[in-house]
Scaffold this active site. Sequence first.
Site, PDB file in Angstrom:
ATOM      1  N   LYS A 196       0.861  -1.188   0.000  1.00 20.12           N
ATOM      2  CA  LYS A 196       0.000   0.000   0.000  1.00 20.12           C
ATOM      3  C   LYS A 196       0.891   1.228   0.000  1.00 20.12           C
ATOM      4  O   LYS A 196       1.681   1.441   0.917  1.00 20.12           O
ATOM      5  CB  LYS A 196      -0.899  -0.022   1.234  1.00 20.12           C
ATOM      6  CG  LYS A 196      -1.796   1.200   1.340  1.00 20.12           C
ATOM      7  CD  LYS A 196      -2.775   1.072   2.499  1.00 20.12           C
ATOM      8  CE  LYS A 196      -3.577   2.345   2.657  1.00 20.12           C
ATOM      9  NZ  LYS A 196      -4.534   2.246   3.771  1.00 20.12           N
ATOM     10  N   LYS A 249      -2.079  -1.578  -3.900  1.00 20.09           N
ATOM     11  CA  LYS A 249      -2.971  -0.427  -3.812  1.00 20.09           C
ATOM     12  C   LYS A 249      -2.170   0.848  -3.854  1.00 20.09           C
ATOM     13  O   LYS A 249      -1.204   0.950  -3.097  1.00 20.09           O
ATOM     14  CB  LYS A 249      -3.741  -0.512  -2.492  1.00 20.09           C
ATOM     15  CG  LYS A 249      -4.676   0.636  -2.240  1.00 20.09           C
ATOM     16  CD  LYS A 249      -5.215   0.582  -0.849  1.00 20.09           C
ATOM     17  CE  LYS A 249      -5.975   1.866  -0.585  1.00 20.09           C
ATOM     18  NZ  LYS A 249      -6.318   2.044   0.782  1.00 20.09           N
TER      19      LYS A 249
HETATM   20  C1  PBG Z   1      -7.568   3.032   5.610  1.00 19.90           C
HETATM   21  C2  PBG Z   1      -7.793   2.998   4.153  1.00 19.90           C
HETATM   22  C3  PBG Z   1      -7.585   3.998   3.175  1.00 19.90           C
HETATM   23  C4  PBG Z   1      -8.065   3.469   1.977  1.00 19.90           C
HETATM   24  C5  PBG Z   1      -8.511   2.180   2.242  1.00 19.90           C
HETATM   25  N1  PBG Z   1      -8.315   1.898   3.574  1.00 19.90           N
HETATM   26  C6  PBG Z   1      -7.121   5.387   3.281  1.00 19.90           C
HETATM   27  C7  PBG Z   1      -5.770   5.761   3.633  1.00 19.90           C
HETATM   28  O1  PBG Z   1      -4.863   4.941   3.793  1.00 19.90           O
HETATM   29  O2  PBG Z   1      -5.608   6.971   3.812  1.00 19.90           O
HETATM   30  C8  PBG Z   1      -8.108   4.206   0.665  1.00 19.90           C
HETATM   31  C9  PBG Z   1      -9.130   3.758  -0.293  1.00 19.90           C
HETATM   32  C10 PBG Z   1      -9.413   4.674  -1.419  1.00 19.90           C
HETATM   33  O3  PBG Z   1      -8.764   5.707  -1.651  1.00 19.90           O
HETATM   34  O4  PBG Z   1     -10.367   4.359  -2.142  1.00 19.90           O
HETATM   35  N2  PBG Z   1      -6.272   3.187   6.019  1.00 19.90           N
END
Ligand code: PBG
Length: 330
Positions: A196, A249
């Site tokens: 991520k 992601k």
């Molecule tokens: C929680 C989380 C996030 C997303 C999914 N789970 C946000 C982040 O890390 O700030 C992002 C999903 C999206 O942008 O559609 N940590």
Amino acid sequence: MTGFPLTRLRRLREKESLRALSRETHLSVSDFIYPMFVTHGRNIRHSIEPLPGCDQLSLDYVLEEAMEAADLGIRGIILFGIPQSKDPLGEEAYDEQGIVQEAVRAIKQAVPDLMIVTDVCLCEYTDHGHCGVVDNGRIDNDATLQLLSGTALSHVLAGADMVAPSAMMDGQVGAIRNALDASDFEQVPIMGYSAKFASAFYGPFRVAAESAPNFGDRRSYQMEPGNRRMAMREIETDIEQGADIVMVKPALAYLDVLARARERFDHPMAAYNVSGEYSMVKAAGAAGWIDEQAVMLETLSSIKRAGADIILSYHAKEVARLLREMGGVY
Ligand code: PBG
């Protein structure tokens, strides 16, 4: 003799039937997981400006939407919660009466066959908006693990089918695996948000989930956008800790990471077509600058072609409708 004129690649493009026959990548409704935002109260449907078509929903509407998703053939949803109040330790995240736990119970009862995945993180629940425990301005990795394990366990106790840790704390998958196994949930799988990245494409999600950090940013735990080799190490450590499904992601700006991971690992691979990717398509579509449907199908196909088995996408419902019109597959 090889090559032109013997080889004519256009032969297979001449007719729709031949194009369909030689298409290498297909989309079907079972590829998708649909994200939903749950909020307290009743009769609440707050639209989310940068995510047109997605809303913050109270439980009554969440049930309606979950049934609609299931009717469209969507097999799974992922839930995000907007808590009543926020505090430094994100207490509602692991509260038995928390909004996600309530939603899981209600949806399980109403639509038992719909797979419920829960996002396991603290950022929606902490007053500082970070994904972990803050100690002197730093995010304390190991202190966070316990809270994430408690959160995951509370989701599973409520009936979640799979948990998806997204906090990017080292050891989070292993800690959650241990906690689930210790409570006899060794059958419940974990989907790691393994690679991520610290991405500006999450902007609209943070509006939707009210989860932007109120100091600093997430770069001490989410990955540097330029790092592909490090992404492989992240995925490897999640697999070592027992992740059943791994994820890259965001999706679109990281298709090379996805493709590389597909070659290296045999685990089912998910990709998150994140909020900013969706917003851009919606905005350009609304302005009449692109053919929104065609761009949606093309980008989702690119994620599949790069190697994703599972796509988390805000487009899931519209793509399901479209696929139904097209006879099931694209
Ligand atoms: C929680 C989380 C996030 C997303 C999914 N789970 C946000 C982040 O890390 O700030 C992002 C999903 C999206 O942008 O559609 N940590």
